[in-house]
Each structure stands twice: as structure tokens, then as C-alpha cells.
Scaffold this motif. Structure first.
Motif, mmCIF file in Angstrom:
data_model
loop_
_atom_site.group_PDB
_atom_site.id
_atom_site.type_symbol
_atom_site.label_atom_id
_atom_site.label_comp_id
_atom_site.label_asym_id
_atom_site.label_seq_id
_atom_site.Cartn_x
_atom_site.Cartn_y
_atom_site.Cartn_z
ATOM 1 N N VAL A 250 42.426 46.593 48.502
ATOM 2 C CA VAL A 250 42.280 46.742 47.051
ATOM 3 C C VAL A 250 40.828 47.017 46.696
ATOM 4 N N VAL A 251 40.644 47.948 45.763
ATOM 5 C CA VAL A 251 39.316 48.222 45.199
ATOM 6 C C VAL A 251 39.381 47.994 43.694
ATOM 7 N N ASN A 252 38.214 47.916 43.075
ATOM 8 C CA ASN A 252 38.127 47.618 41.633
ATOM 9 C C ASN A 252 38.935 46.359 41.301
ATOM 10 N N HIS A 253 38.645 45.320 42.066
ATOM 11 C CA HIS A 253 39.402 44.064 42.034
ATOM 12 C C HIS A 253 38.795 43.016 41.123
ATOM 13 N N GLY A 254 37.608 43.281 40.586
ATOM 14 C CA GLY A 254 36.999 42.345 39.644
ATOM 15 C C GLY A 254 35.965 41.416 40.237
ATOM 16 N N ILE A 255 35.805 41.392 41.566
ATOM 17 C CA ILE A 255 34.768 40.570 42.191
ATOM 18 C C ILE A 255 33.547 41.458 42.434
ATOM 19 N N SER A 256 32.385 40.976 42.022
ATOM 20 C CA SER A 256 31.195 41.830 42.064
ATOM 21 C C SER A 256 30.817 42.170 43.502
ATOM 22 N N HIS A 257 30.357 43.400 43.674
ATOM 23 C CA HIS A 257 29.940 43.841 44.998
ATOM 24 C C HIS A 257 28.739 43.044 45.484
ATOM 25 N N GLU A 258 27.897 42.630 44.551
ATOM 26 C CA GLU A 258 26.732 41.821 44.920
ATOM 27 C C GLU A 258 27.162 40.474 45.501
ATOM 28 N N LEU A 259 28.148 39.835 44.867
ATOM 29 C CA LEU A 259 28.642 38.553 45.377
ATOM 30 C C LEU A 259 29.272 38.731 46.755
ATOM 31 N N MET A 260 30.022 39.800 46.948
ATOM 32 C CA MET A 260 30.625 40.072 48.254
ATOM 33 C C MET A 260 29.542 40.204 49.327
ATOM 34 N N ALA A 261 28.508 40.977 49.019
ATOM 35 C CA ALA A 261 27.419 41.183 49.984
ATOM 36 C C ALA A 261 26.659 39.879 50.243
ATOM 37 N N GLU B 26 35.925 33.013 42.357
ATOM 38 C CA GLU B 26 36.365 34.387 42.090
ATOM 39 C C GLU B 26 37.550 34.774 42.966
ATOM 40 N N ALA B 27 37.555 34.313 44.207
ATOM 41 C CA ALA B 27 38.661 34.627 45.116
ATOM 42 C C ALA B 27 39.968 34.010 44.623
ATOM 43 N N VAL B 28 39.899 32.780 44.107
ATOM 44 C CA VAL B 28 41.097 32.128 43.569
ATOM 45 C C VAL B 28 41.663 32.928 42.400
ATOM 46 N N LYS B 29 40.792 33.404 41.507
ATOM 47 C CA LYS B 29 41.257 34.208 40.365
ATOM 48 C C LYS B 29 41.999 35.457 40.833
ATOM 49 N N LEU B 30 41.426 36.139 41.832
ATOM 50 C CA LEU B 30 42.052 37.365 42.326
ATOM 51 C C LEU B 30 43.387 37.055 43.007
ATOM 52 N N CYS B 31 43.424 35.992 43.792
ATOM 53 C CA CYS B 31 44.676 35.619 44.466
ATOM 54 C C CYS B 31 45.760 35.275 43.452
#
Length: 366
Positions: free
Chosen positions: A91-102, A182-187
Motif C-alpha cells: 500500500v502507498v499513500n497510507h497516511g503514515i509520514s515517510h519521515e517517520l518510516m525512515a 500510527e501503525a495501529v490506526k492504519l491496521c
């Protein structure tokens, strides 16, 4: 969980230490049977009689917000098809910031490069697996995987203890907390869509997982050191995930995840800033096998290390999981016997990864 050992059956060897020692041959404990060894191909393309596939499905979640109803419906259908046919999708454009992922990936890479004595302060045991570990399963003399890891609980709140999270790097605990939130929100968003696609109430899976107070979430950060003989071993042996659903943040530079597709293995090519989502055994049971958890494994690399973050979104440990009543009919009876998630995951914690044998063992006598 009372049948779990209180300590490991033999001294723990850190795979990173083996890798950095300069060995040219891996110890026999890590050499897989010939049938279980990875197959390296120049291409990740899988051919079949009618089509060619070179990656798992990719879905743009931004389309769920489209003002065009047909685009929203198409996106929901793409998720449904991926769950039925693959058990995996990106999934892309999932709402979790790319900065946080990095930042999350980066802070964990820093952790694994701390001095051994710092990491050893968080050494785990097979009782809960929380902390810094290097093996799954407690079989004495059993084959081992070429990886180290860190495992921690995020939900439910009573199981969460950030004092067991790494204290170094100094930003680690803060980043873990933010990333988990953020991961919980997406799940939650994804499980709502899965419920709708099964013809159930939008909150069905959320409720069956235990709702806000009882649902579980945990994080396993995998570190796959360089390996001098990657053709003989695996970073993680073939298995399906025992929990509900997995949200995987892969490394950016080097592929490693392989997904079973029929009799072949597809090496997943991670899309930049995407998450890889896969169905776990508990959703296979709840959906009465409409959605299927799929075997996957991890290959290693002689020239590059890898870090990945697997966020497991699960039912509460004491909740009885069985096929949804709405999905059980005379023509399609319940395929699985009821069991709690704690009882279920005791299998992999005791025996280690064993393909799909665990969920198959739950099947009702017919």
C-alpha cells in the motif's frame, strides 16, 4: 503459555557477531535441508499458463478518499482480490509520514550497531520473547535462521512496558511510541475494509480482536546480517504469520521477502515508501478461509545487511477465535476449531516456523 521453557535450551549465539567475525562458512546449525534452501533467480517474474506476475499487488489507499464512487469501489475490490488470491499486497499513500518510516528504520539500524553489551541488556527469554533475540523455537539442536531481532509489545496497554524497549539510541522509545500509534490506526482502517469485503459489519474484525481495550499489537524488528553463504540458509524459515494481520516496513535497498505462489517463490520488490500487508492465520480462521494467510520466508545477502519492521496486529490473547457465524453455511461449514490466540501462538514459540502446518492442524474433522 505455561509449557514454554523459562530459558533457552542452549547458549544463544548472536548472528551479527558471527557475520562480523569474518567467517567464510556458516555453522552447520544454519545450513538448511536442500529442499528448504533458497533459489536465486535473475528475475522475480513468475510465469503461468495465462499471465505473468512480477510482484504482489500494489494498492493506492488515497483512492479510498476519491470523490468518484467508482474509484473508491474499485480500490476496495482490489484489496478484496489481493486478500483472496494473494494474502499479500503493498500500500502507498497510507497516511503514515515517510519521515517517520525512515526514522523508525534508521533508529533500529542504529540499535543493532550498538556494542554487544548494550544490546545484551535487553536479552530475551522464551517465556514472552520480549527483547533482543536470535532464535524462534526451543528445540535443542534445531536448525536456526540467519537473523537477530527485537520483539516488543505495544497493545493491549497492560502488556506494554516501554522500560523493556531500547534506551539507546536516545530517540528510540519516542519513535517506537509514535510509529506504533500510527501503525495501529492504519491496521484498524485496513481491518474495517476487510470486514466490509467479507460482507460483515465494518467493525466486525475490530470487535472480534477485542476492541480498543483488548486487541493486541506487537513489533518484531528483524536484523539480517551479511551472510557468506546465502544459498545455504534463510533469514527466516517458511511460515505463515500466526496473528491477525502484519504491516511490514521493508528495507529500502535490498529485497529479501519471498512469498509462495503455487510451487514457486516470488521475491517481493518493495515500492518506495510502501508498506507490505499480509493476512495472518487468525483472519484466515475468522473468514473461514475466504482470506488466506500465505507462506513466506526471507533470503539473506552476502554483500548487504537488512533491517525490517514487522508490526503484528492481533486478537487479544484470551479471546476465542473461530469462523464468523455469518460465513458458515450448510455448503460451507466451519473449517476450523475454536482456539485462543495465546494457545495458538504457543506453537510457533515452541516449535519455530513450520510452514502452514499450524493453521492446518486446526481444521475441523469432516
Amino acid at each position: 503459555m505455561s509449557n514454554c521453557l523459562q530459558s533457552w535450551p542452549e547458549p544463544i549465539v548472536r548472528v551479527q557477531g558471527l557475520s562480523e567475525s569474518g567467517i567464510r562458512e556458516i555453522p552447520d546449525r544454519y545450513v538448511k535441508r536442500p529442499a528448504d534452501r533458497p533459489c536465486f533467480k535473475e528475475t522475480t517474474t513468475l510465469s503461468s499458463s495465462s499471465h505473468v506476475i512480477d510482484n504482489i499487488p500494489l494498492i493506492n489507499l488515497e483512492n479510498l478518499k476519491s470523490s468518484d464512487e467508482s474509484i473508491r469501489d474499485e480500490t476496495i475490490e482490489l484489496i478484496s482480490k489481493a486478500c483472496r488470491e494473494w494474502g499479500f499486497f503493498q500500500v502507498v499513500n497510507h497516511g503514515i509520514s515517510h519521515e517517520l518510516m525512515a526514522n523508525a528504520r534508521g533508529v533500529w539500524r542504529e540499535f543493532f550497531h550498538l556494542p554487544p553489551e548494550e544490546k545484551q541488556k535487553f536479552a530475551n527469554s522464551p517465556v514472552t520473547y520480549e527483547g533482543y533475540g536470535s532464535r524462534l523455537g526451543v528445540e535443542k539442536g534445531g536448525k536456526l535462521d540467519w537473523s537477530d531481532y527485537f520483539f516488543l509489545h505495544y497493545l493491549p496497554e497492560p502488556l506494554r512496558d516501554d522500560k523493556k524497549w531500547p534506551s539507546l539510541p536516545i530517540t528510540c522509545r519516542k519513535i517506537i511510541a509514535e510509529y506504533g500509534q500510527e501503525a495501529v490506526k492504519l491496521c484498524r482502517k485496513i481491518t474495517n475494509i476487510l470486514s466490509i469485503n467479507l460482507g460483515l459489519n465494518e467493525n466486525y474484525l475490530h470487535t472480534k480482536f477485542g476492541g480498543d481495550n483488548e486487541r493486541g499489537a506487537c513489533l518484531r524488528v528483524n536484523f539480517y546480517p551479511k551472510c557468506p553463504q546465502p544459498d545455504l540458509t534463510l533469514g527466516l524459515s517458511s511460515h505463515s504469520d500466526p496473528g491477525g494481520m502484519t504491516l511490514l516496513l521493508p528495507d529500502t535497498d535490498v529485497p529479501g521477502l519471498q512469498v509462495r505462489r503455487g510451487d514457486e517463490w516470488i521475491t517481493v520488490k518493495p515500492v518506495p515508501n510502501a508498506f507490505i500487508i499480509n493476512i495472518g492465520d487468525q483472519i484466515q480462521v475468522l473468514s473461514n478461509a475466504i482470506y488466506k494467510s500465505i507462506e513466506h520466508r526471507v533470503i539473506v545477502n552476502s554483500g548487504k545487511e537488512r533491517v525490517s519492521l514487522a508490526f503484528f496486529y492481533n486478537p487479544g490473547g484470551d479471546i476465542l477465535i473461530k469462523p464468523a457465524d455469518e460465513l458458515v453455511t450448510e455448503d460451507q461449514p466451519a473449517l476450523y476449531l475454536p482456539t485462543t490466540f495465546n494457545e495458538y501462538r504457543a506453537f510457533i514459540r515452541t516449535n519455530g516456523p513450520r510452514g502452514k502446518s499450524q493453521v492446518e492442524s486446526l481444521k475441523s474433522p469432516r
